[in-house]
Scaffold this motif. Structure first.
Motif, PDB file in Angstrom:
ATOM      1  N   THR A   4       0.834  -1.201   0.000  1.00 57.27           N
ATOM      2  CA  THR A   4       0.000   0.000   0.000  1.00 57.27           C
ATOM      3  C   THR A   4       0.870   1.252   0.000  1.00 57.27           C
ATOM      4  O   THR A   4       0.598   2.204  -0.737  1.00 57.27           O
ATOM      5  CB  THR A   4      -0.936   0.004   1.221  1.00 57.27           C
ATOM      6  N   LYS A  50       2.268   1.775  -3.400  1.00 54.80           N
ATOM      7  CA  LYS A  50       1.260   2.322  -4.320  1.00 54.80           C
ATOM      8  C   LYS A  50       1.065   3.815  -4.063  1.00 54.80           C
ATOM      9  O   LYS A  50       0.972   4.600  -5.012  1.00 54.80           O
ATOM     10  CB  LYS A  50      -0.061   1.578  -4.147  1.00 54.80           C
ATOM     11  N   VAL A  51       1.022   4.206  -2.796  1.00 53.97           N
ATOM     12  CA  VAL A  51       0.860   5.626  -2.455  1.00 53.97           C
ATOM     13  C   VAL A  51       2.045   6.416  -3.006  1.00 53.97           C
ATOM     14  O   VAL A  51       1.872   7.482  -3.607  1.00 53.97           O
ATOM     15  CB  VAL A  51       0.721   5.814  -0.931  1.00 53.97           C
ATOM     16  N   ARG A  65       4.035   5.563  -5.467  1.00 54.86           N
ATOM     17  CA  ARG A  65       3.983   5.535  -6.934  1.00 54.86           C
ATOM     18  C   ARG A  65       2.967   6.553  -7.451  1.00 54.86           C
ATOM     19  O   ARG A  65       3.200   7.234  -8.445  1.00 54.86           O
ATOM     20  CB  ARG A  65       3.621   4.122  -7.403  1.00 54.86           C
ATOM     21  N   ASP A  66       1.837   6.675  -6.763  1.00 60.20           N
ATOM     22  CA  ASP A  66       0.812   7.628  -7.181  1.00 60.20           C
ATOM     23  C   ASP A  66       1.206   9.067  -6.841  1.00 60.20           C
ATOM     24  O   ASP A  66       0.761  10.007  -7.497  1.00 60.20           O
ATOM     25  CB  ASP A  66      -0.530   7.295  -6.519  1.00 60.20           C
ATOM     26  N   ALA A  67       2.038   9.252  -5.806  1.00 58.68           N
ATOM     27  CA  ALA A  67       2.414  10.598  -5.377  1.00 58.68           C
ATOM     28  C   ALA A  67       3.396  11.252  -6.345  1.00 58.68           C
ATOM     29  O   ALA A  67       3.370  12.474  -6.526  1.00 58.68           O
ATOM     30  CB  ALA A  67       3.022  10.550  -3.980  1.00 58.68           C
ATOM     31  N   PRO A  77       3.678  11.137  -9.774  1.00 57.64           N
ATOM     32  CA  PRO A  77       3.040  11.883 -10.866  1.00 57.64           C
ATOM     33  C   PRO A  77       2.296  13.121 -10.370  1.00 57.64           C
ATOM     34  O   PRO A  77       2.267  14.149 -11.049  1.00 57.64           O
ATOM     35  CB  PRO A  77       2.062  10.873 -11.480  1.00 57.64           C
ATOM     36  N   ALA A  78       1.713  13.039  -9.170  1.00 58.52           N
ATOM     37  CA  ALA A  78       0.997  14.205  -8.631  1.00 58.52           C
ATOM     38  C   ALA A  78       1.979  15.328  -8.337  1.00 58.52           C
ATOM     39  O   ALA A  78       1.694  16.507  -8.598  1.00 58.52           O
ATOM     40  CB  ALA A  78       0.237  13.815  -7.367  1.00 58.52           C
ATOM     41  N   GLN A  89       3.026  16.837 -11.631  1.00 57.24           N
ATOM     42  CA  GLN A  89       1.940  17.663 -12.146  1.00 57.24           C
ATOM     43  C   GLN A  89       1.867  18.996 -11.389  1.00 57.24           C
ATOM     44  O   GLN A  89       1.670  20.055 -12.000  1.00 57.24           O
ATOM     45  CB  GLN A  89       0.609  16.922 -12.052  1.00 57.24           C
TER      46      GLN A  89
END
Length: 134
Positions: A90, A93-94, A96-98, A100-101, A104
């Motif tokens: 988990t 995943k957090v 990995r998602d952070a 790109p954010a 951006q």
């Protein structure tokens, strides 16, 4: 030493006790489909002893208490390890998602607007702030 009664009336009593125990456990299992907490009321080990005591199954089919404790301990440790691995997955995943954010946010200029308010070089304790240092 404990006496063991083997007379017909005692066998009948133990048989009825085992039948009723099985009925209660079966009912609890059915109810547990809707509310798993119901099974917290049932001592499975004791229910099994009652059923075993009413029949003629030999005691030797059961593991010793220390063996059962070891098996349960190993199972608990395996579940803890599995939960730890799930937490790591988990967190990955957090992270990995952070990324790109964050990219951006940087590309949109959001981080540039916050630049003067963020601590420098991770030195949060010293109170150094970009543009306002001593």
């Amino acid at each position: 030493m404990r006496p063991t009664f083997t007379g017909p009336l005692d066998v009948l009593r133990r048989s009825a006790e085992a039948r009723d125990t099985i009925q209660v456990v079966t009912t609890a299992m059915q109810m547990a489909q809707f509310d798993p907490g119901v099974m917290d009321n049932i001592d499975g080990d004791e229910a099994l002893k009652i059923v075993q005591g009413a029949g003629r199954s030999p005691q030797r089919i059961f593991r010793r208490q220390d063996e059962v404790a070891g098996i349960r301990d190993a199972r608990a440790k395996a579940q803890q390890a599995q939960a730890g691995m799930a937490a790591v997955a988990t967190a990955g995943k957090v992270a990995r998602d952070a990324v790109p954010a964050a990219v951006q946010a940087r590309d949109s200029g959001l981080l540039d607007g916050l630049g003067g308010r963020m601590p420098q070089g991770g030195d949060v304790q010293s109170g150094d702030v970009q543009g306002g240092g001593a």
